[in-house]
Design an enzyme around this catalytic site. Structure first.
Site, mmCIF file in Angstrom:
data_model
loop_
_atom_site.group_PDB
_atom_site.id
_atom_site.type_symbol
_atom_site.label_atom_id
_atom_site.label_comp_id
_atom_site.label_asym_id
_atom_site.label_seq_id
_atom_site.Cartn_x
_atom_site.Cartn_y
_atom_site.Cartn_z
ATOM 1 C CD GLU A 130 6.369 -30.949 -12.243
ATOM 2 O OE1 GLU A 130 5.840 -32.126 -13.107
ATOM 3 O OE2 GLU A 130 7.377 -30.290 -12.364
HETATM 4 C C1 FAD Z 1 7.443 -20.595 -9.792
HETATM 5 C C2 FAD Z 1 7.665 -21.369 -10.986
HETATM 6 C C3 FAD Z 1 8.003 -22.508 -10.937
HETATM 7 C C4 FAD Z 1 8.688 -23.519 -11.975
HETATM 8 N N1 FAD Z 1 9.678 -24.438 -12.124
HETATM 9 C C5 FAD Z 1 9.583 -25.002 -12.960
HETATM 10 C C6 FAD Z 1 10.712 -25.901 -13.451
HETATM 11 O O1 FAD Z 1 11.111 -26.245 -12.449
HETATM 12 N N2 FAD Z 1 10.342 -26.428 -14.728
HETATM 13 C C7 FAD Z 1 10.180 -25.468 -15.680
HETATM 14 O O2 FAD Z 1 9.988 -26.308 -17.089
HETATM 15 N N3 FAD Z 1 8.823 -25.198 -15.857
HETATM 16 C C8 FAD Z 1 8.223 -24.859 -14.278
HETATM 17 N N4 FAD Z 1 7.657 -23.978 -14.302
HETATM 18 C C9 FAD Z 1 6.667 -24.015 -15.187
HETATM 19 C C10 FAD Z 1 5.348 -24.353 -14.648
HETATM 20 O O3 FAD Z 1 5.554 -25.696 -14.782
HETATM 21 C C11 FAD Z 1 3.581 -24.339 -15.705
HETATM 22 O O4 FAD Z 1 4.293 -22.535 -15.563
HETATM 23 C C12 FAD Z 1 2.590 -24.638 -16.079
HETATM 24 O O5 FAD Z 1 3.163 -25.925 -16.569
HETATM 25 C C13 FAD Z 1 1.939 -23.822 -16.589
HETATM 26 O O6 FAD Z 1 2.758 -23.733 -18.221
HETATM 27 P P1 FAD Z 1 2.255 -22.147 -18.673
HETATM 28 O O7 FAD Z 1 2.864 -20.952 -17.428
HETATM 29 O O8 FAD Z 1 3.766 -21.930 -20.144
HETATM 30 O O9 FAD Z 1 0.401 -22.237 -18.311
HETATM 31 P P2 FAD Z 1 0.108 -21.772 -20.493
HETATM 32 O O10 FAD Z 1 0.900 -22.865 -21.367
HETATM 33 O O11 FAD Z 1 0.181 -20.917 -21.070
HETATM 34 O O12 FAD Z 1 -1.566 -21.909 -19.609
HETATM 35 C C14 FAD Z 1 -2.461 -21.257 -19.606
HETATM 36 C C15 FAD Z 1 -3.229 -21.700 -19.161
HETATM 37 O O13 FAD Z 1 -4.364 -22.020 -20.311
HETATM 38 C C16 FAD Z 1 -4.248 -23.693 -19.668
HETATM 39 N N5 FAD Z 1 -4.463 -24.636 -20.569
HETATM 40 C C17 FAD Z 1 -3.155 -24.368 -21.706
HETATM 41 N N6 FAD Z 1 -3.755 -25.895 -22.546
HETATM 42 C C18 FAD Z 1 -4.556 -26.421 -22.261
HETATM 43 C C19 FAD Z 1 -5.860 -27.784 -21.945
HETATM 44 N N7 FAD Z 1 -5.346 -28.002 -23.149
HETATM 45 N N8 FAD Z 1 -6.727 -27.491 -21.894
HETATM 46 C C20 FAD Z 1 -7.220 -27.221 -21.067
HETATM 47 N N9 FAD Z 1 -6.310 -25.547 -20.132
HETATM 48 C C21 FAD Z 1 -5.526 -25.499 -21.195
HETATM 49 C C22 FAD Z 1 -4.078 -24.078 -18.622
HETATM 50 O O14 FAD Z 1 -4.290 -25.063 -18.100
HETATM 51 C C23 FAD Z 1 -3.532 -22.423 -17.862
HETATM 52 O O15 FAD Z 1 -4.807 -22.465 -17.021
HETATM 53 C C24 FAD Z 1 7.573 -22.976 -13.109
HETATM 54 C C25 FAD Z 1 6.485 -22.138 -12.780
HETATM 55 C C26 FAD Z 1 6.098 -20.795 -11.882
HETATM 56 C C27 FAD Z 1 6.134 -19.722 -12.132
#
Ligand code: FAD
Length: 601
Positions: free
Chosen positions: A439
């Site tokens: 989220e």
């Molecule tokens: C168990 C689990 C359940 C989930 N459930 C759902 C679900 O039901 N539906 C769904 O759609 N998704 C779901 N997710 C996905 C989750 O919402 C994302 O993993 C999360 O939003 C982060 O995205 P990412 O993993 O791609 O990380 P990335 O977007 O690749 O981010 C990696 C890092 O970079 C940082 N970062 C990225 N952009 C910026 C910026 N502009 N400024 C500063 N820092 C930045 C982030 O804070 C993070 O630390 C789930 C994930 C997990 C692990």
């Protein structure tokens, strides 16, 4: 095995004494049904269900996890039956619209129940939890036909919902999504693409699963402005409105992960699946924000739930475990050693958990009242909406950071036993770790708070809240017994505005200054916000003690915890101010090659 007892006394304190829910309900158009008798019955029944049905399944879910076999996901033993009981108890429909079979009670009551569910069994709670957000989107943005087709079944609980945003190459930056939606001659859309990390994407608990999917139409503009939102059911509704033919969406696999093992985290493959557009093309992200905002508060609630259950078990253990003597000599000379609760450092950890749990409860129940007011419309709705926007990233990020700290301290209080699976404390740490990520990570919430909510509104939303804090401090100026709280709170409240100005000024020269300060700023904001609720709690407790009460220990405990919060946790703001003020230079000065790795020896 950890235990859980719904903290009904404290819930009642916040609802009846601190935030005056009875008056709040009396002013809501749907508040008549939330009579004191109904509220009591809901709390009692909710406590019974979560303590007796969900709590015993928490470790089962962690140990067994979900299993996957050729597209079919089986949830841990007992999860399905517990969901059946939840449906039979009428819980899914409690706060939903009566037009679709709901009971129409205020949303805040559902949130109070949700706190108990999150403490008892976080993984299980996510199955019905995601449905709630999906129902909100359908209610606000679905057509009548879509509501007719999907909402009633979801309100009843026989169909559940998901949110499908994330793809392998993008989570935070949804403008990059590749899932496609091709318009079909019959007005529906063929959805193709892969979504990952979809919570409750496939399971065996309901008859159908309604996916809300972000995808791009062929003529979509680039980036986040080109995203549309679709309803894609697992089974297409038949002529009778029941789950009919299988749609082209399959679960490809489930993740093996650090925590929340009982909840299925699914790769979902959409292969020309039939979908229905929600609202207008290209506006999907704004509709999805209805679900995302609700989910953010829901994840904050997960932080609170885990804080509470970690505290309860830590307290029981600290009273029971005998180790060493008190530094001031034996407190229990008749025993072989004193219980560890006599040691100042153990008390520091326990009080940290208690302060976050009870302060967090006050904050999030206040937020629940704001949500009720927004739903009610009318003259209070705009102000409530602005405050809600400001507090949402604080609730999401601060309460989950606090939840992780509280769970971690739980392991520490148990000593080596905390590290051992059967005691259950390490599960709380593993389960709480995800709350800081999904989220929107803490970093993303912090950018939302400082950048979007505060600086973009020229500080207006913050001023609305700080004015409220100022008013409280001013009204208590003559109350010398409260001065130990209000003096500091008043200073911090003023400093909050000044810091915002400082960062805002720097940001006009260099936008990286916002990103450099934002997480410290969010944590600072969280500590000050909780200080406001602890100061009010202290006042309520003082009044109760002054009026004479037979619950002296309860109210004195509140005052002592407020004092602990102000003396031992609130000073963390000093370090946050210092790191905020040093700005972006030390973060951005390093050239890429200076980061290391690649240096030749
Ligand atoms: C168990 C689990 C359940 C989930 N459930 C759902 C679900 O039901 N539906 C769904 O759609 N998704 C779901 N997710 C996905 C989750 O919402 C994302 O993993 C999360 O939003 C982060 O995205 P990412 O993993 O791609 O990380 P990335 O977007 O690749 O981010 C990696 C890092 O970079 C940082 N970062 C990225 N952009 C910026 C910026 N502009 N400024 C500063 N820092 C930045 C982030 O804070 C993070 O630390 C789930 C994930 C997990 C692990």
């Amino acid at each position: 095995m950890p235990t859980y007892k719904a903290p009904l006394r404290d819930i009642r304190f916040v609802m009846d004494e601190l935030l005056d829910f009875p008056t709040h309900y009396a002013q809501l158009p749907n508040g008549d049904d939330a009579s004191p008798e109904i509220v009591s019955a809901i709390l009692q029944e909710g406590a019974k269900f979560t303590e007796e049905v969900l709590t015993p399944l928490n470790q089962v879910g962690d140990s067994q996890g979900c299993s996957y076999n050729e597209g079919v996901v089986t949830t841990p033993d007992g999860f399905k039956e517990a969901y059946q009981q939840y449906v039979e108890g009428g819980w899914p429909s409690m706060t939903q619209d009566p037009a679709y079979g709901g009971q129409g009670l205020p949303s805040s009551l559902g949130m109070v129940l949700n706190e108990m569910v999150c403490s008892a069994n976080l993984s299980w709670g996510m199955y019905p939890g995601l449905s709630h957000g999906a129902m909100d989107v359908l209610l606000h943005h679905g057509t009548d036909a879509q509501k007719e087709m999907f909402l009633s079944k979801m309100v009843e609980g026989s169909w559940t919902g998901t949110m499908c945003l994330t793809e392998p190459h993008c989570g935070t930056d949804l403008g990059l999504i590749r899932t496609k939606a091709e318009p079909q001659a019959d007005g529906t859309y063929a959805i193709s693409g892969t979504k990952i990390f979809i919570s409750a994407g496939e399971h065996d608990m309901s008859d159908n699963i309604v996916h809300l999917v972000l995808a791009k139409l062929p003529d979509a503009p680039g980036g986040s402005k080109g995203i549309s939102l679709f309803i894609v059911p697992k089974f297409m509704p038949d002529a009778q409105g029941e789950a009919g033919e299988r749609n082209g969406v399959q679960c490809g696999s489930i993740e093996h992960k650090m925590g929340i093992h009982g909840n299925s985290t699914c790769v979902m493959n959409f292969d020309g699946a039939q979908g229905y557009l929600i609202g207008e093309p290209h506006k999907g992200l704004s509709y999805m924000f209805v679900m995302m905002n609700a989910a953010r508060i829901g994840v904050g609630m997960q932080g609170l739930g885990l804080t509470e259950v970690a505290y309860q078990n830590s307290l029981a253990y600290a009273r029971d475990r005998l180790q060493m003597r008190s530094l001031n000599g034996p407190k229990f000379p008749e025993k072989a050693a004193d219980p560890i609760i006599v040691h100042p450092d153990v008390r520091r950890m326990l009080l940290t958990q208690k302060a976050f749990a009870e302060g967090g409860r006050a904050l999030i129940y206040y937020t629940a009242q704001l949500i009720d007011k927004v739903h009610a419309g009318g003259e209070d709705a705009n102000e409530a909406n602005e405050l809600l926007g400001l507090l949402t990233p604080i609730v999401k990020a601060f309460l989950t950071e606090a939840g992780f700290e509280a769970a971690n301290e739980g392991v520490q209080i148990y000593g080596g036993h905390g590290f051992i699976h059967e005691w259950g404390m390490e599960q709380f740490v593993r389960d709480s770790r995800i709350t800081r990520l999904y989220e929107g990570t803490t970093g993303i919430q912090a950018l939302d708070l400082l950048g979007r909510k505060i600086l973009m509104s020229q500080g207006e939303s913050l001023k609305r809240f700080t004015k409220q804090v100022h008013k409280f401090c001013k009204a208590e100026e003559g109350n010398s017994e409260l001065a130990e709280f209000t003096t500091t709170l008043s200073q911090l409240n003023q400093e909050w505005g000044e810091l915002t100005m400082q960062v805002g000024m720097k940001a006009m020269q260099n936008r990286d200054e916002v990103g450099a300060a934002s997480v410290d700023y969010l944590m600072y904001s969280g500590y000050v916000t909780l200080a406001y609720f602890w100061a009010q709690t202290a006042k309520t407790a003082q009044t109760a003690l002054a009026n004479g009460t037979n619950e002296t220990a309860f109210y004195q405990g509140k005052l002592a915890t407020a004092r602990f919060y102000f003396q031992k946790l609130l000073p963390r703001t000093r370090a946050l101010v210092a790191t905020m003020q040093t700005g972006a230079d030390s973060l951005m000065a390093m050239e890429d090659e200076q980061f290391g790795l690649g240096f030749e020896i």
